[in-house]
Design a protein around this motif. Structure first.
Motif, mmCIF file in Angstrom:
data_model
loop_
_atom_site.group_PDB
_atom_site.id
_atom_site.type_symbol
_atom_site.label_atom_id
_atom_site.label_comp_id
_atom_site.label_asym_id
_atom_site.label_seq_id
_atom_site.Cartn_x
_atom_site.Cartn_y
_atom_site.Cartn_z
ATOM 1 N N SER A 41 0.856 -1.186 0.000
ATOM 2 C CA SER A 41 0.000 0.000 0.000
ATOM 3 C C SER A 41 0.890 1.233 0.000
ATOM 4 C CB SER A 41 -0.849 0.053 1.269
ATOM 5 O OG SER A 41 -1.866 -0.889 1.255
ATOM 6 N N ALA A 42 0.274 2.381 -0.130
ATOM 7 C CA ALA A 42 0.969 3.645 0.078
ATOM 8 C C ALA A 42 1.233 3.816 1.575
ATOM 9 C CB ALA A 42 0.113 4.793 -0.432
ATOM 10 N N THR A 47 -2.470 8.333 0.621
ATOM 11 C CA THR A 47 -3.539 8.358 -0.393
ATOM 12 C C THR A 47 -4.555 9.458 -0.064
ATOM 13 O OG1 THR A 47 -3.191 5.984 -0.667
ATOM 14 C CG2 THR A 47 -5.160 6.902 -1.676
ATOM 15 N N GLU A 74 1.685 4.261 -3.967
ATOM 16 C CA GLU A 74 2.143 2.864 -3.989
ATOM 17 C C GLU A 74 3.456 2.722 -4.757
ATOM 18 O OE1 GLU A 74 -1.005 3.612 -3.706
ATOM 19 O OE2 GLU A 74 -1.798 2.172 -2.260
ATOM 20 N N PHE A 137 -3.218 -1.666 -5.641
ATOM 21 C CA PHE A 137 -4.255 -0.644 -5.855
ATOM 22 C C PHE A 137 -4.335 -0.132 -7.292
ATOM 23 C CE2 PHE A 137 -5.049 4.120 -4.771
ATOM 24 C CZ PHE A 137 -6.419 4.001 -4.679
ATOM 25 N N ARG A 151 -10.798 2.570 -2.925
ATOM 26 C CA ARG A 151 -10.075 2.673 -1.668
ATOM 27 C C ARG A 151 -9.967 1.319 -0.978
ATOM 28 N NH1 ARG A 151 -8.874 7.623 0.255
ATOM 29 N NH2 ARG A 151 -7.218 6.366 1.188
ATOM 30 N N GLY A 152 -8.810 1.068 -0.424
ATOM 31 C CA GLY A 152 -8.562 -0.232 0.204
ATOM 32 C C GLY A 152 -8.229 -1.317 -0.813
ATOM 33 N N GLY A 153 -8.000 -0.914 -2.061
ATOM 34 C CA GLY A 153 -7.898 -1.874 -3.163
ATOM 35 C C GLY A 153 -6.661 -2.743 -3.174
ATOM 36 N N SER A 154 -5.655 -2.415 -2.386
ATOM 37 C CA SER A 154 -4.468 -3.274 -2.472
ATOM 38 C C SER A 154 -4.717 -4.648 -1.841
ATOM 39 C CB SER A 154 -3.226 -2.596 -1.886
ATOM 40 O OG SER A 154 -3.508 -2.006 -0.685
ATOM 41 N N ASP A 155 -5.718 -4.777 -0.981
ATOM 42 C CA ASP A 155 -6.115 -6.125 -0.535
ATOM 43 C C ASP A 155 -6.541 -6.957 -1.742
ATOM 44 O OD1 ASP A 155 -5.805 -5.404 2.135
ATOM 45 O OD2 ASP A 155 -7.918 -4.882 2.399
HETATM 46 N N1 ASP Z 1 -3.588 3.260 -0.661
HETATM 47 C C1 ASP Z 1 -4.936 2.908 -1.061
HETATM 48 C C2 ASP Z 1 -5.924 3.447 -0.047
HETATM 49 O O1 ASP Z 1 -5.539 4.031 0.941
HETATM 50 C C3 ASP Z 1 -5.108 1.459 -1.284
HETATM 51 C C4 ASP Z 1 -4.840 0.578 -0.089
HETATM 52 O O2 ASP Z 1 -4.065 0.936 0.793
HETATM 53 O O3 ASP Z 1 -5.395 -0.509 -0.033
HETATM 54 O O4 ASP Z 1 -7.100 3.313 -0.233
#
Ligand code: ASP
Ligand code: MG
Length: 412
Positions: A41-42, A47, A74, A137, A151-155
């Motif tokens: 992730s970042a 982000t 990222e 992401f 958002r949260g896409g790196s999962d």
């Molecule tokens: N950096 C992105 C976010 O904050 C993706 C992630 O961390 O999953 O949404």
């Protein structure tokens, strides 16, 4: 060679020191004989900062440029992680989404993954590379533009790589040590689960246990990717964290796995609408078009051809929902006497695959709420979940009472 995917969230790579700590974990898995794909992730907060800059510059932004900006966090952590591993004499290199390439559709800001060709990474692994560090992401659209996955896409990036490379497991390193029976801030009796089924995790994730992006769990379930959620701050051992897996891998079941809640809900009731074919479509069509996320729906038994229709939605969507209904009334598509909004409600749910084979779960839930004098306003059920809407001031009390009633402090 067995491939292991390790994903590090924003707090786990929040400083160069933390990146070093994460890199040590990666080094240990390399020493264990794995080829490792690291998804980063970042850095935490990055982000949000990037999104803020976009909003400041262009309130009605071009989504393609939004993605160009917000995907950049990222890139930084991927490069830093690769450098850190190289400093440890581990052969590693970074990959941005487009270099892999991680191919998505063109829905900028919320793109869907279409495919991940494995040839490029495989060739480098065959060449002696031990770790591929991939920026989470982000991907590339059919038009060749950079996309982001929401958002949260790196999962979701991590699970998709695990599926594409047939990884033995996908470890998600985060700032919590696993998935809990409920929010530990609400009851100190909340307990970390050793295992949870995909379906349960899906219900808990979408109900607000914000450990994993919901889409990543859907993907893991579809491709049977074993997921482990664990803390990057605790000392490591083989049993750390929570394993999210198929229900066949869960030997002993509590009927209920966890209690979830969603604090800021609203209950809206259209009083006295005509009970005729098409009325639900006439109500929920405009709500969907207005972008209202309707959750529970209850239609009363009708009297003399008229009925009440109740639905719940997030509290910050009440105005939008009311406007959609008033507009539909103006257009003559629906007709109601009154629209009543109760903005002081919360949703509390019990979730568990054991409900499929056990009777009496609902009765036990309602009795526990009765014993605390908590009034239930709306009830909905699915195969593995029972949800109730209650006054917000009783939310914590209800979660605690249900946690006790289903004895969730005991190991499953
Ligand atoms: N950096 C992105 C976010 O904050 C993706 C992630 O961390 O999953 O949404
Ligand atoms: Mg996250």
């Amino acid at each position: 060679m067995s491939v292991l995917v390790m994903k590090f969230g924003g707090t786990s790579v929040g400083t160069t020191d933390r990146i070093k700590r994460a890199a040590k974990r990666v080094g240990r898995e390399v020493a264990n004989g794995h080829d490792v794909i690291v998804i980063v992730s970042a850095m935490s907060g990055k982000t949000n900062e990037l999104v803020g800059w976009v909003d400041e510059t262009s309130p009605l932004y071009d989504a393609r440029e939004y993605d160009a900006v917000v995907s950049s966090g990222e890139n930084v952590t991927a490069g830093l992680m690769a450098l850190t591993l190289q400093e440890m004499d581990i052969p590693a290199r970074s990959w941005q989404g487009w270099q892999v390439p991680l191919k998505t559709n063109g829905a900028h800001g919320a793109a869907r993954i279409e495919s991940i060709p494995t040839a490029n990474l495989d060739a480098r692994f065959a060449d002696g590379m031990k770790v591929a560090v991939v920026a989470g992401f982000q991907g590339i659209s059919p038009e060749g533009r950079i996309t982001t996955l929401g958002r949260g896409g790196s999962d979701t990036t991590a699970v998709a790589f695990a599926a594409a490379f047939g990884a033995m497991r996908c470890d998600i390193y985060t700032d919590v040590d696993g998935v809990y029976t409920t929010d530990p801030r609400i009851t100190s009796k909340a307990r970390k689960l050793d295992r949870i089924a995909f379906e349960e995790m899906l219900e808990l994730a979408s109900l607000g246990a914000k450990v994993l992006q919901t889409r990543s769990v859907e993907l893991a379930m579809r491709y049977k990717v074993k997921l482990r959620v664990l803390s990057s701050f605790d000392e490591y051992d083989e049993t750390a964290g929570t394993l999210v897996c198929g229900e066949d891998e869960i030997m002993e079941n509590n009927v209920v796995a966890g209690v979830a809640y969603s604090r800021d809900e609203a209950k809206m009731t259209l009083i006295s609408v005509a009970d005729r074919p098409g009325i639900a479509a006439a109500i929920f069509g405009p709500l969907a078009e207005a972008g209202v996320n309707v959750d529970m729906i209850v239609q009363n038994i009708s009297e003399e051809g008229r009925t009440d229709m109740t639905f719940s939605c997030p509290v910050d969507q009440v105005k939008r929902a009311a406007k959609a209904m008033e507009d539909a009334k103006q257009r003559g598509e629906i007709n109601y006497h009154d629209l009543v909004a109760d903005t002081e409600v919360s949703k509390v749910s019990v979730v568990g695959i054991g409900m499929r084979s056990h009777a009496g779960v609902a009765a036990r839930m309602f009795k526990a709420l009765r014993d605390e004098n908590v009034n239930i306003k709306v009830i909905t059920t699915s195969e593995i979940k029972i949800s109730v809407l209650i006054d917000r001031k009783y939310m914590e009390l209800a979660v605690q009472a249900l946690h006790d009633a289903f004895e969730l402090e005991k190991a499953r």
